[in-house]
Design a protein around this motif. Structure first.
Motif, PDB file in Angstrom:
ATOM      1  N   LYS A  68       0.826  -1.205   0.000  1.00 50.23           N
ATOM      2  CA  LYS A  68       0.000   0.000   0.000  1.00 50.23           C
ATOM      3  C   LYS A  68       0.865   1.263   0.000  1.00 50.23           C
ATOM      4  O   LYS A  68       0.593   2.219  -0.728  1.00 50.23           O
ATOM      5  N   ILE A  69       1.933   1.238   0.801  1.00 50.04           N
ATOM      6  CA  ILE A  69       2.870   2.371   0.846  1.00 50.04           C
ATOM      7  C   ILE A  69       3.532   2.561  -0.517  1.00 50.04           C
ATOM      8  O   ILE A  69       3.691   3.686  -1.007  1.00 50.04           O
ATOM      9  N   ALA A  70       3.916   1.443  -1.146  1.00 50.78           N
ATOM     10  CA  ALA A  70       4.545   1.519  -2.469  1.00 50.78           C
ATOM     11  C   ALA A  70       3.596   2.138  -3.491  1.00 50.78           C
ATOM     12  O   ALA A  70       4.005   2.927  -4.342  1.00 50.78           O
ATOM     13  N   LEU A  71       2.320   1.795  -3.399  1.00 48.92           N
ATOM     14  CA  LEU A  71       1.339   2.383  -4.313  1.00 48.92           C
ATOM     15  C   LEU A  71       1.231   3.890  -4.116  1.00 48.92           C
ATOM     16  O   LEU A  71       1.143   4.645  -5.084  1.00 48.92           O
ATOM     17  N   GLN A  72       1.251   4.315  -2.873  1.00 46.09           N
ATOM     18  CA  GLN A  72       1.171   5.745  -2.589  1.00 46.09           C
ATOM     19  C   GLN A  72       2.358   6.496  -3.198  1.00 46.09           C
ATOM     20  O   GLN A  72       2.239   7.656  -3.586  1.00 46.09           O
ATOM     21  N   LYS A  73       3.483   5.809  -3.306  1.00 45.54           N
ATOM     22  CA  LYS A  73       4.682   6.421  -3.876  1.00 45.54           C
ATOM     23  C   LYS A  73       4.766   6.229  -5.392  1.00 45.54           C
ATOM     24  O   LYS A  73       5.693   6.730  -6.029  1.00 45.54           O
ATOM     25  N   GLY A  74       3.820   5.485  -5.949  1.00 53.27           N
ATOM     26  CA  GLY A  74       3.864   5.221  -7.390  1.00 53.27           C
ATOM     27  C   GLY A  74       4.877   4.162  -7.770  1.00 53.27           C
ATOM     28  O   GLY A  74       5.268   4.063  -8.928  1.00 53.27           O
ATOM     29  N   GLU A  75       5.285   3.337  -6.805  1.00 55.09           N
ATOM     30  CA  GLU A  75       6.260   2.264  -7.065  1.00 55.09           C
ATOM     31  C   GLU A  75       5.480   0.992  -7.410  1.00 55.09           C
ATOM     32  O   GLU A  75       5.278   0.109  -6.580  1.00 55.09           O
ATOM     33  N   TRP A  76       5.040   0.902  -8.674  1.00 49.77           N
ATOM     34  CA  TRP A  76       4.127  -0.158  -9.074  1.00 49.77           C
ATOM     35  C   TRP A  76       4.742  -1.550  -8.945  1.00 49.77           C
ATOM     36  O   TRP A  76       4.074  -2.489  -8.486  1.00 49.77           O
ATOM     37  N   GLN A  77       5.997  -1.718  -9.376  1.00 46.67           N
ATOM     38  CA  GLN A  77       6.636  -3.024  -9.310  1.00 46.67           C
ATOM     39  C   GLN A  77       6.805  -3.476  -7.865  1.00 46.67           C
ATOM     40  O   GLN A  77       6.567  -4.645  -7.535  1.00 46.67           O
ATOM     41  N   LYS A  78       7.203  -2.569  -6.999  1.00 46.05           N
ATOM     42  CA  LYS A  78       7.358  -2.882  -5.573  1.00 46.05           C
ATOM     43  C   LYS A  78       6.018  -3.278  -4.966  1.00 46.05           C
ATOM     44  O   LYS A  78       5.933  -4.254  -4.203  1.00 46.05           O
ATOM     45  N   ALA A  79       4.962  -2.547  -5.304  1.00 45.89           N
ATOM     46  CA  ALA A  79       3.631  -2.862  -4.796  1.00 45.89           C
ATOM     47  C   ALA A  79       3.207  -4.259  -5.240  1.00 45.89           C
ATOM     48  O   ALA A  79       2.679  -5.052  -4.444  1.00 45.89           O
ATOM     49  N   LEU A  80       3.454  -4.573  -6.503  1.00 51.59           N
ATOM     50  CA  LEU A  80       3.097  -5.891  -7.025  1.00 51.59           C
ATOM     51  C   LEU A  80       3.844  -6.992  -6.282  1.00 51.59           C
ATOM     52  O   LEU A  80       3.254  -8.010  -5.888  1.00 51.59           O
ATOM     53  N   GLU A  81       5.130  -6.802  -6.072  1.00 50.74           N
ATOM     54  CA  GLU A  81       5.926  -7.807  -5.366  1.00 50.74           C
ATOM     55  C   GLU A  81       5.403  -8.059  -3.956  1.00 50.74           C
ATOM     56  O   GLU A  81       5.335  -9.213  -3.501  1.00 50.74           O
ATOM     57  N   GLU A  82       5.023  -6.986  -3.260  1.00 48.14           N
ATOM     58  CA  GLU A  82       4.520  -7.136  -1.883  1.00 48.14           C
ATOM     59  C   GLU A  82       3.175  -7.855  -1.878  1.00 48.14           C
ATOM     60  O   GLU A  82       2.921  -8.715  -1.026  1.00 48.14           O
ATOM     61  N   PHE A  83       2.300  -7.533  -2.830  1.00 44.98           N
ATOM     62  CA  PHE A  83       0.994  -8.190  -2.867  1.00 44.98           C
ATOM     63  C   PHE A  83       1.129  -9.675  -3.221  1.00 44.98           C
ATOM     64  O   PHE A  83       0.372 -10.511  -2.725  1.00 44.98           O
ATOM     65  N   LEU A  84       2.072  -9.983  -4.088  1.00 42.54           N
ATOM     66  CA  LEU A  84       2.304 -11.395  -4.415  1.00 42.54           C
ATOM     67  C   LEU A  84       2.842 -12.159  -3.196  1.00 42.54           C
ATOM     68  O   LEU A  84       2.530 -13.341  -3.013  1.00 42.54           O
ATOM     69  N   LYS A  85       3.624 -11.471  -2.357  1.00 39.11           N
ATOM     70  CA  LYS A  85       4.109 -12.097  -1.119  1.00 39.11           C
ATOM     71  C   LYS A  85       2.962 -12.373  -0.155  1.00 39.11           C
ATOM     72  O   LYS A  85       2.989 -13.343   0.598  1.00 39.11           O
ATOM     73  N   VAL A  86       1.958 -11.494  -0.172  1.00 35.55           N
ATOM     74  CA  VAL A  86       0.772 -11.741   0.651  1.00 35.55           C
ATOM     75  C   VAL A  86       0.149 -13.072   0.265  1.00 35.55           C
ATOM     76  O   VAL A  86      -0.204 -13.885   1.116  1.00 35.55           O
ATOM     77  N   LEU A  87       0.044 -13.315  -1.053  1.00 37.89           N
ATOM     78  CA  LEU A  87      -0.565 -14.561  -1.535  1.00 37.89           C
ATOM     79  C   LEU A  87       0.325 -15.768  -1.258  1.00 37.89           C
ATOM     80  O   LEU A  87      -0.174 -16.882  -1.103  1.00 37.89           O
ATOM     81  N   GLU A  88       1.633 -15.558  -1.188  1.00 37.00           N
ATOM     82  CA  GLU A  88       2.530 -16.654  -0.828  1.00 37.00           C
ATOM     83  C   GLU A  88       2.254 -17.121   0.601  1.00 37.00           C
ATOM     84  O   GLU A  88       2.284 -18.312   0.893  1.00 37.00           O
ATOM     85  N   VAL A  89       1.979 -16.154   1.471  1.00 31.93           N
ATOM     86  CA  VAL A  89       1.690 -16.482   2.872  1.00 31.93           C
ATOM     87  C   VAL A  89       0.286 -17.056   3.008  1.00 31.93           C
ATOM     88  O   VAL A  89       0.059 -18.019   3.733  1.00 31.93           O
ATOM     89  N   ASN A  90      -0.668 -16.449   2.297  1.00 30.74           N
ATOM     90  CA  ASN A  90      -2.058 -16.898   2.372  1.00 30.74           C
ATOM     91  C   ASN A  90      -2.683 -16.849   0.977  1.00 30.74           C
ATOM     92  O   ASN A  90      -3.164 -15.812   0.540  1.00 30.74           O
ATOM     93  N   PRO A  91      -2.664 -17.968   0.248  1.00 27.04           N
ATOM     94  CA  PRO A  91      -3.163 -17.986  -1.133  1.00 27.04           C
ATOM     95  C   PRO A  91      -4.672 -17.771  -1.255  1.00 27.04           C
ATOM     96  O   PRO A  91      -5.172 -17.618  -2.364  1.00 27.04           O
ATOM     97  N   LYS A  92      -5.391 -17.761  -0.139  1.00 27.11           N
ATOM     98  CA  LYS A  92      -6.850 -17.669  -0.190  1.00 27.11           C
ATOM     99  C   LYS A  92      -7.380 -16.239  -0.099  1.00 27.11           C
ATOM    100  O   LYS A  92      -8.568 -16.024   0.080  1.00 27.11           O
ATOM    101  N   ILE A  93      -6.490 -15.251  -0.225  1.00 27.42           N
ATOM    102  CA  ILE A  93      -6.937 -13.861  -0.146  1.00 27.42           C
ATOM    103  C   ILE A  93      -7.396 -13.438  -1.543  1.00 27.42           C
ATOM    104  O   ILE A  93      -6.713 -12.724  -2.276  1.00 27.42           O
ATOM    105  N   ASN A  94      -8.573 -13.921  -1.920  1.00 26.11           N
ATOM    106  CA  ASN A  94      -9.063 -13.752  -3.287  1.00 26.11           C
ATOM    107  C   ASN A  94      -9.332 -12.298  -3.661  1.00 26.11           C
ATOM    108  O   ASN A  94      -9.234 -11.924  -4.835  1.00 26.11           O
ATOM    109  N   SER A  95      -9.690 -11.464  -2.682  1.00 27.81           N
ATOM    110  CA  SER A  95     -10.020 -10.077  -2.998  1.00 27.81           C
ATOM    111  C   SER A  95      -8.817  -9.296  -3.501  1.00 27.81           C
ATOM    112  O   SER A  95      -8.965  -8.271  -4.175  1.00 27.81           O
ATOM    113  N   LEU A  96      -7.597  -9.790  -3.217  1.00 29.17           N
ATOM    114  CA  LEU A  96      -6.389  -9.085  -3.635  1.00 29.17           C
ATOM    115  C   LEU A  96      -6.043  -9.343  -5.105  1.00 29.17           C
ATOM    116  O   LEU A  96      -5.243  -8.625  -5.694  1.00 29.17           O
ATOM    117  N   TYR A  97      -6.674 -10.357  -5.713  1.00 28.65           N
ATOM    118  CA  TYR A  97      -6.421 -10.636  -7.129  1.00 28.65           C
ATOM    119  C   TYR A  97      -6.725  -9.415  -7.992  1.00 28.65           C
ATOM    120  O   TYR A  97      -6.066  -9.167  -8.999  1.00 28.65           O
TER     121      TYR A  97
END
Length: 331
Positions: A149-178
């Motif tokens: 979320k912080i990365a998005l606020q800064k316009g760091e799209w690639q960083k934001a994507l990497e962090e969100f993908l890590k969320v799914l690595e920890v919990n693959p069932k967070i469907n709303s984040l897709y």
């Protein structure tokens, strides 16, 4: 007038059990100030003894969102700036536990002034619980989400994507984040991955018409025209009348080399010229011109291209098309 019920039972010095129609609550404190938890969450109550005046403030109420909801204005191209970044419901801590945590901390602070050993013990327990929660899978997933979320606020799209993908690595069932991941892939010019995550999101949220439209747009970019048409035709009837849907559907039919079907769709568009030509209107006229050209109706095509050229001389390849179709064009 409806009946109301409220009863307060003293169970210890400064501690009351509160009963009402809404449920059961607990409060701690004395005259002038109390902290408590009830059916509506944790709160503080401040009063002026003897006057009947009091004020109640609930924790976590009326907080503004950091990001606007996704735009649902179908008269403009689907946008990806409207990220919906409230904490995903799969990660959000139950409100009762959040309220209990607030109440526990407040009670511990109060006991620092009443009987300090109990107050210190309460704060130590709170810190230990917080540390354990932070190191749990849910805590780690929350941390990655907040970093994204912080990365998005800064316009760091690639960083934001990497962090969100890590969320799914920890919990693959967070469907709303897709949904957010799909938007980020589209932002990063990776339509294939964007399409994959839009599809995953729609598996869990099949009635989200806004995402269906975005998904169809991505399918068109990846030349999956048949699938795009299927998605667009499943949209609500009132939405199919919007210019952005008409343009997307016509583009898919042109991609399949079926200009006659594209023309049938485009004929459902605006029957009168708009005073101002926005991007969707330019696209509509461009698609109409291309369709007429494919059908051999060059004069009608020229008319549409000229209308665009008057507004925007650099739009797509309109200048080249006019040179090709109209020998008198001197642009």
């Amino acid at each position: 007038m409806g009946w109301r019920f409220r009863k307060s039972i003293r169970i210890a010095k400064g501690v009351r059990l509160n009963l009402s129609k809404r449920g059961v609550g607990l409060s701690v404190g004395g005259k002038g100030f109390r902290v408590g938890i009830g059916p509506r969450g944790a709160y503080t109550s401040t009063s002026i003894p003897g006057t009947g005046l009091y004020s109640i403030n609930y924790f976590g109420k009326n907080k503004s969102r950091d990001f606007p909801k996704a735009e649902q204005n179908f008269s403009s191209q689907p946008k990806i700036e409207g990220y919906n970044l409230n904490m995903p419901p799969e990660l959000a801590t139950s409100s009762i536990y959040t309220a209990l945590g607030c109440l526990w901390f407040l009670i511990s602070v109060i006991f620092l002034f009443i009987w300090w050993p109990i107050g210190i013990l309460g704060i130590i327990i709170q810190i230990a619980w917080a540390a354990k929660s932070a190191n749990s899978p849910t805590g780690k997933a929350k941390n990655h989400f907040l970093q994204g979320k912080i990365a998005l606020q800064k316009g760091e799209w690639q960083k934001a994507l990497e962090e969100f993908l890590k969320v799914l690595e920890v919990n693959p069932k967070i469907n709303s984040l897709y949904r957010e991941i799909a938007f980020l892939y589209r932002r990063l010019d990776n339509p294939e991955e964007a399409a994959k995550y839009f599809e995953k999101y729609l598996t869990s949220y099949p009635d989200d018409a806004v995402i269906k439209l975005n998904y169809a747009s991505i399918l068109g970019i990846t030349k999956q025209y048949h699938k795009a048409i299927e998605i667009l035709q499943s949209l609500p009837p009132e939405m199919k009348q919007e210019l952005v849907v008409i343009n997307t559907l016509a583009s898919a039919f042109l991609g399949l080399n079926k200009p006659e079907l594209a023309l049938e769709v485009l004929e459902k568009g605006p029957v009168r010229s708009r005073k101002t030509m926005d991007e969707q209107m330019k696209l509509f006229r461009y698609l109409l011109g291309i369709t007429y050209k494919e059908l051999g109706e060059n004069n009608k095509a020229i008319k549409q291209f000229y209308k665009i050229y008057v507004e925007d001389t650099e739009y797509e390849d309109v200048k080249a098309l006019l040179k090709e179709l109209d020998p008198s064009f001197g642009g």
